[in-house]
Design a protein around this motif. Structure first.
Motif: not given
Lengths: 107, 120
Positions: A82-89
């Motif tokens: 789960d180590f990652a970058t998360y974006y809302c849209q």
């Protein structure tokens, strides 16, 4: 145009943690919000759509909530993958989308 | 299996042009909105353009209006992005993506991306 903000921009966490990422819209978008995960060098991966619906195949430790202008992505029991970058849209504005600036979850 | 394969990226001088293509397979192409998004090196995602199922409506982010044109050929299962008057700040990986009608047309499937570098 609808603007999106996310907080925090970076989040340090450990395996097993519960992580909460917040996304805010500059105006009411009802529940027209998606969350994506992206890893370096890879395309985004849809996690959540319509604010709280889990995409097929996505682990149930991911959940989304909110409506209107404030939304959250929760990752329960954080896993190494789960180590990652998360974006809302947002996709409320007719056929014009906007991504948030992203939240990086790291060690 | 849904597949989206972008092509056409490369190195171009400021003021130049490129045409990106995205070949789709594994689904009935004409039933879906299509999207182009981009990501500058080390930066976040930016939506660029959408095109309706039949190509009749097109929408753009303000920064590319008048310079970029999205189009599609449903007979060839392809969507295109014509990039004109390119600027340094257009340097990015460009992704095509397929909307999901039941989800409100948000992009569900993504290609692997094609890199556009604008530099003299």
């Amino acid at each position: 145009d609808i603007q999106m903000t996310q907080s925090p921009s970076t989040l340090s966490a450990s395996v097993g943690d519960r992580v909460i990422i917040t996304c805010r819209a500059s105006q009411n978008i009802n529940n027209w919000l998606a969350w994506y995960q992206q890893k370096p060098g890879k395309a985004p991966n849809l996690l959540i759509y319509k604010a709280s619906s889990l995409e097929s195949g996505v682990p149930s430790r991911f959940s989304g909530s909110g409506s209107g202008t404030e939304f959250t992505l929760t990752i329960s029991n954080l896993q190494p993958d789960d180590f990652a970058t998360y974006y809302c849209q947002q996709y409320s504005s007719y056929s014009r989308f906007t991504f948030g600036p992203g939240t990086t979850v790291d060690f | 299996e849904v597949q989206l394969v972008e092509s056409g990226g490369g190195l171009v001088q400021p003021g130049g042009s490129l045409r990106l293509s995205c070949a789709a397979s594994g689904f009935t192409f004409s039933n879906y909105w299509m999207t182009w998004a981009r990501q500058a090196p080390g930066k976040g995602l930016e939506w660029v353009a959408n095109v309706k199922k039949d190509g009749s409506d097109k929408f753009y982010v303000d920064s590319v209006k008048g310079r970029f044109t999205i189009s599609r050929d449903n007979a060839k299962n392809s969507v295109f992005l014509q990039l004109n008057s390119l600027r340094d700040e257009d340097t990015a990986v460009y992704y095509c993506a397929r909307g999901e009608g039941g989800y409100g047309d948000t992009p569900r499937y993504w290609g692997q991306g094609t890199l556009v570098t604008v530099s003299s």
